[in-house]
Design an enzyme around this catalytic site. Structure first.
Site, PDB file in Angstrom:
ATOM      1  N   ASP A 104       2.680  -2.921   4.108  1.00 20.58           N
ATOM      2  CA  ASP A 104       3.265  -2.903   2.767  1.00 20.58           C
ATOM      3  C   ASP A 104       4.544  -3.737   2.739  1.00 20.58           C
ATOM      4  OD1 ASP A 104       1.259  -1.120   2.131  1.00 20.58           O
ATOM      5  OD2 ASP A 104       2.518   0.644   2.476  1.00 20.58           O
TER       6      ASP A 104
HETATM    7  N1  URA Z   1       0.326   2.683   6.309  1.00 20.57           N
HETATM    8  C1  URA Z   1       1.054   2.562   5.181  1.00 20.57           C
HETATM    9  O1  URA Z   1       1.095   3.474   4.357  1.00 20.57           O
HETATM   10  N2  URA Z   1       1.725   1.427   4.977  1.00 20.57           N
HETATM   11  C2  URA Z   1       1.762   0.397   5.872  1.00 20.57           C
HETATM   12  O2  URA Z   1       2.418  -0.617   5.629  1.00 20.57           O
HETATM   13  C3  URA Z   1       0.995   0.536   7.054  1.00 20.57           C
HETATM   14  C4  URA Z   1       0.284   1.694   7.252  1.00 20.57           C
END
Ligand code: URA
Length: 229
Positions: A104
């Protein structure tokens, strides 16, 4: 052996149609001698371009410390992107370099990037159970039952039909934990914590398979080794 125009475009130097001009300008040597035509065939390892060997002719694997605030997308509307941090030529490779899964925008840590589809498959297919280690900070205390639930293989995330594979939760302090996963569903860490009433306020991936940051600072990257996990 590969045609020179295909080679130049495969490794991101120029388009196939620009290859003729590169060859005419004697920028391309085969075994030390100037190449003659775009249709001439060569092994990538025997070619010099502007005096340099072809970059990563056997494929490239990049380990990046993804900084917060960058997306893992190539859509200019979503910039800044982690791809802005890499040499432009690597983005012109064909196939182009691509992230192995995504983190993310606000997540930091180990991000793998490669032009090798087989590596992407090996690292992302749940069948291979490649372990990923996340460090999370939560906005509220982690409930006592979370570790058992995550390990049980029965946790069903909202809107999904298959339960999550067993995952290992290590509670470091009431609002701080390490979570080891062997799959990579959409927003998986945040959704797993949400299922026990916690919001993730900071998320960092410290390991992906055998790859760790090993001193990389945010935004830094290193190449390889290009090996199968
Ligand atoms: N899980 C998440 O919620 N976000 C990420 O960036 C990676 C794994």
């Amino acid at each position: 052996m590969i045609r020179l125009d295909a080679l130049l475009s495969r490794f991101g130097y120029c388009t196939r149609s620009e290859a003729r001009a590169w060859i005419k300008a004697a920028r391309v040597l085969i075994n030390g001698a100037p190449a003659r035509s775009p249709s001439e065939k060569a092994r990538p390892h025997s070619v010099l371009i502007d005096g340099q060997p072809v970059e990563f002719p056997d494929g490239i694997l990049i380990v990046m410390h993804k900084p917060a605030g960058c997306v893992c997308s190539r859509d200019p509307a979503e910039s800044p992107s982690i791809y802005d941090l890499l040499p432009a030529r690597w983005l012109r490779r064909n196939p182009p370099v691509t992230t192995v899964g995504r983190l993310d925008k606000d997540t930091t840590g180990v991000l793998l990037i490669t032009d090798d589809g087989e590596i992407v498959h090996r690292l992302t297919s749940p069948k291979h159970k490649i372990s990923k280690l996340y460090e999370a900070i939560l906005d509220t205390d982690i409930p006592a039952h979370a570790a058992e639930l995550f390990a049980s293989g029965t946790l069903l995330l909202d809107g999904e039909e298959k339960p999550c594979l067993p995952a290992k939760l290590e509670i470091i302090s009431p609002r701080e934990a390490r979570l080891e996963l062997t799959e990579g569903r959409y927003h998986q860490v945040k959704r797993m914590f949400a299922s026990v009433g916690c919001n993730v306020t900071r998320l960092h991936r410290s390991r992906f398979g055998d790859h760790a940051l090993d001193g990389l600072t945010p935004g830094e990257w290193r190449v390889g080794p290009h090996i199968f996990p």
